[in-house]
Design a protein around this motif. Structure first.
Motif, PDB file in Angstrom:
ATOM      1  N   PRO A   1     -19.858  -8.673 -22.162  1.00 52.18           N
ATOM      2  CA  PRO A   1     -19.144  -7.754 -21.272  1.00 52.18           C
ATOM      3  C   PRO A   1     -18.913  -8.353 -19.886  1.00 52.18           C
ATOM      4  CG  PRO A   1     -20.987  -6.659 -22.368  1.00 52.18           C
ATOM      5  CD  PRO A   1     -21.131  -8.116 -22.637  1.00 52.18           C
ATOM      6  N   SER A   2     -17.810  -7.931 -19.271  1.00 49.10           N
ATOM      7  CA  SER A   2     -17.552  -8.339 -17.896  1.00 49.10           C
ATOM      8  C   SER A   2     -18.617  -7.752 -16.986  1.00 49.10           C
ATOM      9  CB  SER A   2     -16.173  -7.841 -17.462  1.00 49.10           C
ATOM     10  OG  SER A   2     -16.123  -6.425 -17.491  1.00 49.10           O
ATOM     11  N   LEU A   3     -18.810  -8.375 -15.846  1.00 48.21           N
ATOM     12  CA  LEU A   3     -19.851  -7.907 -14.928  1.00 48.21           C
ATOM     13  C   LEU A   3     -19.587  -6.475 -14.466  1.00 48.21           C
ATOM     14  CD1 LEU A   3     -20.480 -11.075 -12.714  1.00 48.21           C
ATOM     15  CD2 LEU A   3     -21.963 -10.122 -14.490  1.00 48.21           C
ATOM     16  N   GLU A   4     -18.318  -6.155 -14.208  1.00 47.25           N
ATOM     17  CA  GLU A   4     -18.022  -4.817 -13.722  1.00 47.25           C
ATOM     18  C   GLU A   4     -18.278  -3.752 -14.791  1.00 47.25           C
ATOM     19  OE1 GLU A   4     -16.009  -7.410 -13.768  1.00 47.25           O
ATOM     20  OE2 GLU A   4     -13.930  -6.911 -14.326  1.00 47.25           O
ATOM     21  N   THR A   5     -17.945  -4.071 -16.043  1.00 46.50           N
ATOM     22  CA  THR A   5     -18.200  -3.115 -17.119  1.00 46.50           C
ATOM     23  C   THR A   5     -19.701  -2.979 -17.370  1.00 46.50           C
ATOM     24  OG1 THR A   5     -16.075  -3.587 -18.168  1.00 46.50           O
ATOM     25  CG2 THR A   5     -17.769  -2.622 -19.555  1.00 46.50           C
ATOM     26  N   TRP A   6     -20.401  -4.093 -17.333  1.00 47.36           N
ATOM     27  CA  TRP A   6     -21.855  -4.053 -17.530  1.00 47.36           C
ATOM     28  C   TRP A   6     -22.529  -3.244 -16.423  1.00 47.36           C
ATOM     29  CZ3 TRP A   6     -25.094  -4.295 -21.217  1.00 47.36           C
ATOM     30  CH2 TRP A   6     -26.450  -4.533 -20.991  1.00 47.36           C
ATOM     31  N   ALA A   7     -22.051  -3.395 -15.199  1.00 49.42           N
ATOM     32  CA  ALA A   7     -22.619  -2.613 -14.090  1.00 49.42           C
ATOM     33  C   ALA A   7     -22.382  -1.126 -14.298  1.00 49.42           C
ATOM     34  CB  ALA A   7     -22.000  -3.069 -12.768  1.00 49.42           C
ATOM     35  N   GLN A   8     -21.209  -0.771 -14.811  1.00 51.53           N
ATOM     36  CA  GLN A   8     -20.916   0.644 -15.075  1.00 51.53           C
ATOM     37  C   GLN A   8     -21.858   1.196 -16.138  1.00 51.53           C
ATOM     38  OE1 GLN A   8     -19.040   2.288 -13.143  1.00 51.53           O
ATOM     39  NE2 GLN A   8     -16.934   1.574 -13.010  1.00 51.53           N
ATOM     40  N   ALA A   9     -22.156   0.372 -17.154  1.00 46.94           N
ATOM     41  CA  ALA A   9     -23.062   0.819 -18.215  1.00 46.94           C
ATOM     42  C   ALA A   9     -24.502   0.919 -17.711  1.00 46.94           C
ATOM     43  CB  ALA A   9     -22.979  -0.136 -19.409  1.00 46.94           C
ATOM     44  N   ARG A  10     -24.909  -0.037 -16.888  1.00 44.71           N
ATOM     45  CA  ARG A  10     -26.286  -0.028 -16.375  1.00 44.71           C
ATOM     46  C   ARG A  10     -26.537   1.144 -15.437  1.00 44.71           C
ATOM     47  NH1 ARG A  10     -29.450  -4.609 -16.786  1.00 44.71           N
ATOM     48  NH2 ARG A  10     -31.018  -3.213 -15.882  1.00 44.71           N
ATOM     49  N   THR A  11     -25.495   1.653 -14.795  1.00 48.73           N
ATOM     50  CA  THR A  11     -25.645   2.792 -13.891  1.00 48.73           C
ATOM     51  C   THR A  11     -25.257   4.109 -14.564  1.00 48.73           C
ATOM     52  OG1 THR A  11     -23.440   2.350 -12.994  1.00 48.73           O
ATOM     53  CG2 THR A  11     -25.313   1.425 -11.803  1.00 48.73           C
ATOM     54  N   ASP A  12     -25.109   4.058 -15.899  1.00 46.58           N
ATOM     55  CA  ASP A  12     -24.827   5.246 -16.715  1.00 46.58           C
ATOM     56  C   ASP A  12     -23.467   5.880 -16.452  1.00 46.58           C
ATOM     57  OD1 ASP A  12     -27.291   5.064 -18.025  1.00 46.58           O
ATOM     58  OD2 ASP A  12     -28.308   6.215 -16.462  1.00 46.58           O
ATOM     59  N   ARG A  13     -22.565   5.159 -15.812  1.00 46.97           N
ATOM     60  CA  ARG A  13     -21.198   5.666 -15.703  1.00 46.97           C
ATOM     61  C   ARG A  13     -20.474   5.483 -17.027  1.00 46.97           C
ATOM     62  NH1 ARG A  13     -21.819   2.997 -10.647  1.00 46.97           N
ATOM     63  NH2 ARG A  13     -21.795   4.461  -8.880  1.00 46.97           N
ATOM     64  N   TYR A  14     -20.833   4.428 -17.768  1.00 43.29           N
ATOM     65  CA  TYR A  14     -20.352   4.227 -19.126  1.00 43.29           C
ATOM     66  C   TYR A  14     -21.534   4.406 -20.075  1.00 43.29           C
ATOM     67  CZ  TYR A  14     -16.105   1.934 -17.280  1.00 43.29           C
ATOM     68  OH  TYR A  14     -14.934   1.648 -16.632  1.00 43.29           O
ATOM     69  N   ARG A  15     -21.275   4.938 -21.232  1.00 42.31           N
ATOM     70  CA  ARG A  15     -22.324   5.116 -22.242  1.00 42.31           C
ATOM     71  C   ARG A  15     -22.466   3.807 -23.031  1.00 42.31           C
ATOM     72  NH1 ARG A  15     -20.264  11.098 -24.377  1.00 42.31           N
ATOM     73  NH2 ARG A  15     -20.097  12.005 -22.278  1.00 42.31           N
ATOM     74  N   LEU A  16     -23.659   3.317 -23.124  1.00 40.79           N
ATOM     75  CA  LEU A  16     -23.919   2.021 -23.753  1.00 40.79           C
ATOM     76  C   LEU A  16     -24.265   2.191 -25.225  1.00 40.79           C
ATOM     77  CD1 LEU A  16     -24.285  -1.043 -23.507  1.00 40.79           C
ATOM     78  CD2 LEU A  16     -26.653  -0.611 -22.779  1.00 40.79           C
ATOM     79  N   LEU A  17     -23.506   1.501 -26.078  1.00 38.59           N
ATOM     80  CA  LEU A  17     -23.761   1.459 -27.519  1.00 38.59           C
ATOM     81  C   LEU A  17     -24.090   0.018 -27.871  1.00 38.59           C
ATOM     82  CD1 LEU A  17     -20.645   3.523 -28.696  1.00 38.59           C
ATOM     83  CD2 LEU A  17     -22.923   4.400 -28.120  1.00 38.59           C
ATOM     84  N   ARG A  18     -25.209  -0.221 -28.508  1.00 37.96           N
ATOM     85  CA  ARG A  18     -25.659  -1.586 -28.806  1.00 37.96           C
ATOM     86  C   ARG A  18     -25.593  -1.896 -30.293  1.00 37.96           C
ATOM     87  NH1 ARG A  18     -28.749  -4.458 -24.985  1.00 37.96           N
ATOM     88  NH2 ARG A  18     -29.225  -3.318 -23.058  1.00 37.96           N
ATOM     89  N   LEU A  19     -25.114  -3.102 -30.592  1.00 40.67           N
ATOM     90  CA  LEU A  19     -25.197  -3.675 -31.936  1.00 40.67           C
ATOM     91  C   LEU A  19     -25.903  -5.015 -31.776  1.00 40.67           C
ATOM     92  CD1 LEU A  19     -21.579  -3.010 -33.318  1.00 40.67           C
ATOM     93  CD2 LEU A  19     -23.627  -1.611 -33.658  1.00 40.67           C
ATOM     94  N   ALA A  20     -27.200  -5.015 -31.991  1.00 39.33           N
ATOM     95  CA  ALA A  20     -28.002  -6.187 -31.677  1.00 39.33           C
ATOM     96  C   ALA A  20     -28.180  -7.140 -32.856  1.00 39.33           C
ATOM     97  CB  ALA A  20     -29.387  -5.749 -31.179  1.00 39.33           C
ATOM     98  N   ASN A  21     -27.790  -6.697 -34.057  1.00 36.89           N
ATOM     99  CA  ASN A  21     -28.055  -7.501 -35.247  1.00 36.89           C
ATOM    100  C   ASN A  21     -26.762  -7.929 -35.927  1.00 36.89           C
ATOM    101  OD1 ASN A  21     -31.048  -7.207 -35.288  1.00 36.89           O
ATOM    102  ND2 ASN A  21     -30.523  -5.038 -35.506  1.00 36.89           N
ATOM    103  N   ARG A  22     -26.752  -9.188 -36.346  1.00 39.67           N
ATOM    104  CA  ARG A  22     -25.593  -9.721 -37.060  1.00 39.67           C
ATOM    105  C   ARG A  22     -25.675  -9.294 -38.520  1.00 39.67           C
ATOM    106  NH1 ARG A  22     -26.173 -14.199 -35.250  1.00 39.67           N
ATOM    107  NH2 ARG A  22     -24.495 -14.286 -33.696  1.00 39.67           N
ATOM    108  N   ILE A  23     -24.495  -8.971 -39.089  1.00 36.80           N
ATOM    109  CA  ILE A  23     -24.479  -8.564 -40.485  1.00 36.80           C
ATOM    110  C   ILE A  23     -23.833  -9.657 -41.324  1.00 36.80           C
ATOM    111  CG2 ILE A  23     -24.420  -6.106 -39.972  1.00 36.80           C
ATOM    112  CD1 ILE A  23     -21.471  -6.098 -40.362  1.00 36.80           C
ATOM    113  N   GLY A  24     -23.955  -9.550 -42.665  1.00 33.59           N
ATOM    114  CA  GLY A  24     -23.452 -10.581 -43.557  1.00 33.59           C
ATOM    115  C   GLY A  24     -21.943 -10.562 -43.681  1.00 33.59           C
ATOM    116  N   ALA A  25     -21.413 -11.546 -44.373  1.00 31.12           N
ATOM    117  CA  ALA A  25     -19.958 -11.682 -44.542  1.00 31.12           C
ATOM    118  C   ALA A  25     -19.362 -10.499 -45.276  1.00 31.12           C
ATOM    119  CB  ALA A  25     -19.636 -12.973 -45.284  1.00 31.12           C
ATOM    120  N   ALA A  26     -20.186  -9.796 -46.044  1.00 33.29           N
ATOM    121  CA  ALA A  26     -19.667  -8.649 -46.781  1.00 33.29           C
ATOM    122  C   ALA A  26     -19.487  -7.444 -45.887  1.00 33.29           C
ATOM    123  CB  ALA A  26     -20.624  -8.291 -47.926  1.00 33.29           C
ATOM    124  N   GLY A  27     -20.051  -7.498 -44.695  1.00 31.33           N
ATOM    125  CA  GLY A  27     -19.933  -6.359 -43.797  1.00 31.33           C
ATOM    126  C   GLY A  27     -18.687  -6.440 -42.972  1.00 31.33           C
TER     127      GLY A  27
END
Length: 333
Positions: free
Chosen positions: A304-330
């Motif tokens: 994410p860009s710094l400005e978007t990340w700052a918005q998420a860290r200050t709860d102006r944007y809602r943060l959705l995380r996908l921390a795990n990589r999935i297989g080729a079938a996904g």
């Protein structure tokens, strides 16, 4: 509405000229509804403009005010929201309103129509991209992270900016597609705008979206399209026939009367900031458009860009995380 009998009615008209205010014209026996395109005299020629307001009074001497040549009824008027968005962009990026509004239309809609214009519009309406695909891409089984992200997006109401922060291969695209599917299923008229940063990404994503939504009209908008193709796609979106619009930065100004969700893929990409013509950030205008319409927007990125990340860290944007990589079938993304 037409000018009342015996009472002069003046229209404020946007033109693609570097003037701070719209020009004033006399409206006589023409449609003066805001958002209506019209033909007006300018100098020794004629231009297509957009009516943005009317008044019974004018500070200009009446004898110096030229009449509108004619209003154009080949399309329905542009919405108040569209006018508000283009006016905001002009004010924010320091351009004349007309310099933003007119160039954002397809060339055909900002050119004085000739004798065969009606036939051309009819042909464009018939040639919009068909709502089906020979390929199929059925929904895949979502991972718990993906399912949680989709659920939060589906529950979002009003202006709700989300940052979908997912590593490469974590399935961001499948989250987009699932959220789009549920948005379209919940409203028979709903439209979705999906922005991508590069033209070379559009065909790949367009093919995927078409395969997934075989029964929905999908159009693409980018600068590599021929004038006729772009006009056809724009008309399909403006008239509500296209349910999904995929495009690069210029698509942020596409007329979408039933827009209910915006997705900005790779939101950090500098390609969203143009260096030619009117300079603006399509990502930032997409967020503003969602705010004006009071609808959700998803900004996706692995970095994410710094400005978007700052918005998420200050709860102006809602943060959705996908921390795990999935297989080729996904899902991809």
């Amino acid at each position: 509405m037409s000018a009342a009998q015996g009472a002069p009615r003046y229209a404020r008209v946007l033109l693609d000229v570097p003037l701070a205010e719209p020009l004033v014209y006399l409206g006589t026996d023409v449609d003066l509804q805001a958002g209506t395109r019209c033909v007006v005299p300018l100098g020794r020629g004629a231009r297509v403009g957009i009516i943005v307001g009317t008044s019974g009074l004018s500070a200009i001497v009446p004898s110096r005010i030229k009449p509108i040549t004619r209003s154009l009824d080949d399309t329905s008027p542009l919405s108040a929201h569209w006018l508000q968005l283009t006016q905001f962009a002009a004010d924010y990026y320091q351009y004349a309103w007309g310099e933003v509004a007119l160039p954002s239309l397809p060339r055909m809609l900002r050119t004085v129509p000739g004798a065969r214009a009606a036939r051309s519009f009819a042909r464009l309406r018939e040639s919009h991209i068909a709502p089906w695909s020979e390929a199929t891409a059925p929904p895949v089984e979502l991972t718990p992270e993906q399912a949680a992200a989709v659920e939060r997006l589906n529950q979002a109401t009003g202006f709700a900016p989300h940052l979908l922060f997912g590593i490469t291969g974590s399935g961001k695209t499948e989250v987009y597609l699932s959220a789009i599917a549920q948005r379209l299923a919940g409203d028979a008229n709903a439209q979705v705008l999906l922005l991508v940063p590069e033209i070379n990404l559009t065909p790949q994503l367009e093919a995927l979206v078409r395969a997934r939504f075989r029964d929905q009209p999908v159009v693409a908008m980018h600068s590599n399209l021929a004038d006729g193709e772009r006009a056809s796609a724009w008309l399909a979106a403006h008239e509500g026939r296209a349910r999904i619009v995929i495009g690069t930065r210029l698509a942020v100004f596409c007329s979408l009367p039933h827009l209910s969700l915006i997705v900005v893929d790779e939101e950090h990409d500098p390609s969203y900031k143009g260096s030619e013509g009117v300079r603006y950030s399509a990502r930032d205008l997409a967020v503003k458009r969602a705010q004006l319409l009071n609808i959700p927007i998803v900004l996706g990125s692995a970095t994410p860009s710094l400005e978007t990340w700052a918005q998420a860290r200050t709860d102006r944007y809602r943060l959705l995380r996908l921390a795990n990589r999935i297989g080729a079938a996904g899902a991809t993304g």
